[in-house]
Each structure stands twice: as C-alpha cells, then as structure tokens.
Scaffold this motif. Structure first.
Motif, PDB file in Angstrom:
ATOM      1  N   UNK A   3      48.171 -45.952   2.695  1.00 44.01           N
ATOM      2  CA  UNK A   3      47.148 -45.285   1.493  1.00 44.01           C
ATOM      3  C   UNK A   3      47.534 -45.751   0.281  1.00 44.01           C
ATOM      4  N   UNK A   4      48.326 -46.793   0.203  1.00 39.10           N
ATOM      5  CA  UNK A   4      49.035 -46.967  -1.305  1.00 39.10           C
ATOM      6  C   UNK A   4      48.085 -47.628  -2.101  1.00 39.10           C
ATOM      7  N   UNK A   5      46.896 -48.247  -1.677  1.00 42.21           N
ATOM      8  CA  UNK A   5      46.053 -48.668  -2.472  1.00 42.21           C
ATOM      9  C   UNK A   5      44.705 -47.736  -2.909  1.00 42.21           C
ATOM     10  N   UNK A   6      44.983 -46.659  -2.252  1.00 44.17           N
ATOM     11  CA  UNK A   6      43.814 -45.546  -2.557  1.00 44.17           C
ATOM     12  C   UNK A   6      43.939 -45.132  -3.881  1.00 44.17           C
ATOM     13  N   UNK A   7      44.862 -45.083  -4.539  1.00 40.14           N
ATOM     14  CA  UNK A   7      45.006 -44.358  -5.796  1.00 40.14           C
ATOM     15  C   UNK A   7      44.831 -45.635  -6.946  1.00 40.14           C
ATOM     16  N   UNK A   8      44.821 -46.873  -6.620  1.00 37.92           N
ATOM     17  CA  UNK A   8      44.971 -47.931  -7.666  1.00 37.92           C
ATOM     18  C   UNK A   8      43.928 -48.045  -8.236  1.00 37.92           C
ATOM     19  N   UNK A   9      42.765 -47.658  -8.035  1.00 34.74           N
ATOM     20  CA  UNK A   9      41.392 -48.208  -9.129  1.00 34.74           C
ATOM     21  C   UNK A   9      41.377 -46.896  -9.833  1.00 34.74           C
ATOM     22  N   UNK A  10      42.139 -45.770  -9.661  1.00 36.13           N
ATOM     23  CA  UNK A  10      42.250 -44.631 -10.469  1.00 36.13           C
ATOM     24  C   UNK A  10      43.316 -44.392 -11.467  1.00 36.13           C
ATOM     25  N   UNK A  52      36.999 -35.209  -3.791  1.00 32.64           N
ATOM     26  CA  UNK A  52      37.978 -34.636  -4.734  1.00 32.64           C
ATOM     27  C   UNK A  52      38.683 -35.644  -5.789  1.00 32.64           C
ATOM     28  N   UNK A  53      38.274 -36.913  -5.746  1.00 33.81           N
ATOM     29  CA  UNK A  53      38.687 -37.922  -6.728  1.00 33.81           C
ATOM     30  C   UNK A  53      38.106 -38.133  -8.105  1.00 33.81           C
ATOM     31  N   UNK A  54      38.399 -38.528  -9.210  1.00 36.00           N
ATOM     32  CA  UNK A  54      37.709 -38.700 -10.256  1.00 36.00           C
ATOM     33  C   UNK A  54      36.774 -39.578 -10.062  1.00 36.00           C
ATOM     34  N   UNK A  55      35.634 -39.609 -10.803  1.00 39.17           N
ATOM     35  CA  UNK A  55      34.233 -40.630 -10.657  1.00 39.17           C
ATOM     36  C   UNK A  55      33.288 -39.860 -10.049  1.00 39.17           C
ATOM     37  N   UNK A  56      32.285 -40.508  -9.958  1.00 33.41           N
ATOM     38  CA  UNK A  56      31.161 -40.080  -9.241  1.00 33.41           C
ATOM     39  C   UNK A  56      31.160 -40.587  -7.659  1.00 33.41           C
ATOM     40  N   UNK A  57      31.179 -39.666  -6.816  1.00 28.87           N
ATOM     41  CA  UNK A  57      31.123 -40.107  -5.309  1.00 28.87           C
ATOM     42  C   UNK A  57      29.858 -40.635  -4.769  1.00 28.87           C
ATOM     43  N   UNK A  58      29.605 -41.905  -4.296  1.00 28.61           N
ATOM     44  CA  UNK A  58      28.446 -42.424  -3.674  1.00 28.61           C
ATOM     45  C   UNK A  58      28.543 -42.369  -2.403  1.00 28.61           C
ATOM     46  N   UNK A  59      27.574 -41.977  -1.677  1.00 30.34           N
ATOM     47  CA  UNK A  59      27.738 -41.694  -0.148  1.00 30.34           C
ATOM     48  C   UNK A  59      26.345 -42.473   0.251  1.00 30.34           C
ATOM     49  N   UNK A  60      26.721 -43.934   1.292  1.00 30.60           N
ATOM     50  CA  UNK A  60      25.645 -44.715   1.620  1.00 30.60           C
ATOM     51  C   UNK A  60      24.809 -44.024   2.516  1.00 30.60           C
ATOM     52  N   UNK A  61      23.562 -44.348   2.618  1.00 34.71           N
ATOM     53  CA  UNK A  61      22.635 -43.884   3.461  1.00 34.71           C
ATOM     54  C   UNK A  61      23.296 -43.973   5.105  1.00 34.71           C
TER      55      UNK A  61
END
Length: 224
Positions: A3-10, A52-61
């Motif tokens: 999961x090391x890349x999970x936080x990279x965009x944040x 739970x993360x920063x940003x706007x969560x987008x859930x695909x149809x």
C-alpha cells in the motif's frame, strides 16, 4: 499487498477527486479477481479508505454491486438490482459517516504508518479527531499509538466494527485489526467504565440466578 503508493497522491497538493476506477479503466473487481482475491471484501476495504481520505471520493457506476469487466462495454453492464446489499449498505455507512464529519471531509491529514500494506492516518479539525487504520495485508495487524500522537485521557471508539481502545499498562493505545479491513476510530475523552450500567447488569444477573434457584428448589419440594 503493498500500500506504499496509496498515500503518494496525497502527499503533495491535495487532489480534487479520488477514485478506484473510472470510465476508461478496468473494473476494480476485475483486478481483484485476477489476483485471486474476493472482490466484495477488497471493495469494502477500498471504499472504506477512499471515503476517509482528502479529496472528493468518486464512485463509478456499478462499483456498489462489484460490477466486473476488463473493457467497454463489459465494464458498463446493466445494473443488477437483485444483488446482495451488504456492500451497498457498507458504502452507505461510510458515506454517511463522512457527510456528518467536517474533519473527515476537509480536516488535516497526517500519516502515522504506511508500510507493507498497513496504513494508519489521522483526520483532524479543531472540534474532532479520527484515526483510520487500513489493513491491506493477509494477517491481523497491530499498531501501538502513543500519547505523543493522540494525547492523554482519551479512548478510541471504533465506528465500523465497534472496537474500543484504551490506554494500557505499556503506556500505548494498542490498535488491532483483522486482515483486509478498514476501521475508523473516533478519538474521544475517556470517561471510564459506565459504572451505573455495570451495576444494573450485575443486578439483572443476580435476579435471574435467584429466579432459577427458586424454580429448582420449588421443583424439588413438589417432588418430595
């Protein structure tokens, strides 16, 4: 499961939108199945972290029913309304939790642990503080949080799995979570045990035991 890349965009400028798949990608379900993983479990973990993360969560149809597919049009099938609602209800719960908390929507974001598939971070505002633990591994994991990280005289109240964590004799808050799960802990003042509730519960058990003893003795008298 890394999961090391999970936080990279944040870690830099916060993104405006975050998502696990999009109109142009393979389904998250497809990737999970390709790795011989159970898609609903993986989706619950992914969505729990996403909201739970920063940003706007987008859930695909279709993600709420674990829709599968590698490419269009398979990735955009007709919606199956007869699917199991466990995943749908889980997503509703984490979405409702986020909607009710300003800290989870726009609070400060700080990473405590991010290694070997285990991620722990906090969301904080002036009014509230949350600890989110993401166990993206195949084993139960434990993280000992300190008073320097959380403060003194508090407790962690788990929202999704109802776990409560208090300061222990080793001067840490031991947070334990099963594999492939997310828990959202609300940091609250530790008011100790609910003594009136414990006393009431004890009285109920005493009355029940006394009633059982009375019935047994009465039966013996009748037989005699």
């Amino acid at each position: 499961m890394d999961s090391s890349k999970l936080i990279e965009p944040l870690t830099g400028e916060k993104p405006t939108q975050i998502m696990v798949d999009s109109l142009e990608t393979r389904r998250f379900t497809f990737d999970s199945a390709s790795e011989n993983m159970f898609p609903p479990t993986r989706l619950k973990m992914a969505m729990g972290a996403l909201f739970m993360m920063p940003g706007i969560p987008v859930m695909q149809y279709g993600s709420e029913i674990a829709m599968n597919g590698e490419a269009k049009p398979d990735t955009h099938q007709l919606f199956n309304f007869k699917t199991d609602e466990e995943l749908i209800n889980y997503i509703k719960n984490v979405q409702t939790l986020r909607n009710k908390s300003a800290a989870l929507r726009k609070g400060d974001f700080e990473v405590i642990t991010n290694e070997n598939g285990l991620v722990v971070f906090t969301r904080t505002s002036d009014e509230e503080k949350w600890v989110i633990m993401v166990n993206n591994t195949g084993e139960t994991q434990r993280v000992d949080l300190t008073t320097e990280q959380l403060g003194k005289g508090i407790m962690l109240n788990g929202i999704l799995h109802q776990e409560k964590v208090r300061f222990n004799e080793k001067d840490v808050y031991p947070v334990i979570l099963d594999r492939e799960m997310v828990e959202v802990f609300q940091v609250r003042n530790d008011e100790g045990f609910n003594i009136p509730y414990i006393v009431t519960l004890g009285l109920v058990w005493l009355l029940f035991i006394g009633f059982v003893v009375f019935i047994i003795r009465r039966g013996k008298v009748r037989r005699q």
